[in-house]
Design a protein around this motif. Sequence first.
Motif, short mmCIF file in Angstrom:
data_model
loop_
_atom_site.label_atom_id
_atom_site.label_comp_id
_atom_site.label_asym_id
_atom_site.label_seq_id
_atom_site.Cartn_x
_atom_site.Cartn_y
_atom_site.Cartn_z
N GLU A 135 28.61 97.25 11.66
CA GLU A 135 28.09 96.92 10.39
C GLU A 135 29.15 97.45 9.37
OE1 GLU A 135 24.58 97.77 6.92
OE2 GLU A 135 24.82 99.19 8.62
N SER A 187 31.99 94.55 9.97
CA SER A 187 31.41 93.44 9.51
C SER A 187 31.48 93.27 7.90
CB SER A 187 29.95 93.08 9.95
OG SER A 187 30.05 93.01 11.35
N LYS A 188 31.12 94.53 7.24
CA LYS A 188 30.85 94.48 5.80
C LYS A 188 32.23 94.49 5.05
CE LYS A 188 29.24 97.62 2.20
NZ LYS A 188 28.68 98.84 1.93
N CYS A 244 36.25 90.25 6.59
CA CYS A 244 35.62 88.69 6.81
C CYS A 244 36.23 88.11 8.17
CB CYS A 244 35.69 87.76 5.63
SG CYS A 244 35.05 88.63 3.92
N SER A 289 31.12 91.94 15.83
CA SER A 289 31.37 92.43 14.29
C SER A 289 31.75 91.16 13.68
CB SER A 289 32.31 93.46 14.12
OG SER A 289 33.48 92.98 14.57
N GLU A 346 28.46 89.29 13.33
CA GLU A 346 27.47 90.00 12.89
C GLU A 346 26.23 90.04 13.90
OE1 GLU A 346 26.96 91.23 8.58
OE2 GLU A 346 28.25 89.55 8.30
N GLU A 347 26.51 89.97 15.14
CA GLU A 347 25.62 89.49 16.12
C GLU A 347 25.24 90.35 17.07
OE1 GLU A 347 25.45 84.94 16.45
OE2 GLU A 347 25.97 85.38 18.50
N ARG A 349 21.30 88.18 13.85
CA ARG A 349 22.37 87.77 13.08
C ARG A 349 22.42 88.94 11.72
NH1 ARG A 349 25.47 82.50 12.76
NH2 ARG A 349 26.95 84.00 12.80
N ASP A 350 23.02 88.24 11.00
CA ASP A 350 22.88 88.98 9.65
C ASP A 350 21.31 88.88 9.11
OD1 ASP A 350 22.50 86.17 8.81
OD2 ASP A 350 24.59 86.13 7.80
N THR A 351 21.12 89.44 7.90
CA THR A 351 19.96 89.71 7.48
C THR A 351 18.98 88.33 7.31
OG1 THR A 351 20.75 89.87 5.16
CG2 THR A 351 20.59 91.76 6.35
N ASN A 352 19.67 87.08 6.99
CA ASN A 352 19.07 85.93 6.81
C ASN A 352 18.92 85.05 8.04
OD1 ASN A 352 21.68 84.91 6.98
ND2 ASN A 352 21.80 84.50 4.66
N GLN A 353 19.54 85.62 9.16
CA GLN A 353 19.19 84.88 10.44
C GLN A 353 19.64 83.43 10.18
OE1 GLN A 353 19.14 87.45 12.61
NE2 GLN A 353 17.55 86.51 13.82
#
Length: 268
Positions: A74, A77-78, A81, A162, A165-166, A195-199
């Motif tokens: 995380e 990834s954060k 980019c 990373s 994000e998966e 994946r990320d928070t919104n999938q």
Amino acid sequence: MDNEYLSKMTEMCKKLQACKPYTDDHFPFISKNLVDPNRSETIRRYFKENAGLDLEGIAASDLTTWEKVLKICEFVSKHICHDNQKEPLNDINAITLWEYAQRVHTGFNCRWHAILLSELLLSIDIKNHFVTCLPEDNLDQDCHVVNLVWLPEYSKWAMIDSDMEEYVTDQNGIPLSLEEMRAELVSGRKLNIHRDTNQTGLDYMQMYWAKNLYWFSMHLAYAYNLEGKDALYDTYVNLIPPQYNILEDRRYFDGMGITTNATAFWQP
């Protein structure tokens, strides 16, 4: 699922299903732990002082190995980019990659992501490889590089990415390895992708993984500075399905080994 992605996924899964079974042929390659403890200390100190990442604190915590991996993934990834890098690096390691990312804010590609994450994890004794995942079509330049981490709590490998994000789990939430992901697709099952928070982008990734789990390449050594101008020499091996010919594509063959023995290739 989008009809275009479904059609491509079905096509790629058929290619996986048509592969001959892996063999138990002789595996003449050696895996070594070449991690330099002094370099580990340097990486931990550098990232605490320059990036605010307390690797020693994470290592000493009560988190499981997988939770530690997710926390460090995380962080990468954060802060970095996905993009194609804008300039080359002679030395490719955790510190030079972090300094590049501070200088060039658009980030870098999956391979550099995986190298950075690999060295951060090695610095706190989390065994891992970065693995190139490739398609059957030698003319297809779109491969992907991810990390494969060893989870002693489960005595198994797990894939972490990373760059995207998966990660992927079974129905019980246990993270899957690349080998297990491939087996899922061969069995006709969709991957349980996180994946990320919104999938977002899950349909695309089903197709993408079905394409890029045909064969694999990785360094066998656990070590720093595996790539770049003054890379540490080690054994780099390709795992291919029996009867698949990669000799026509010299990019992935010169100076490298080839095996059809998946059990030996994925050994801890």
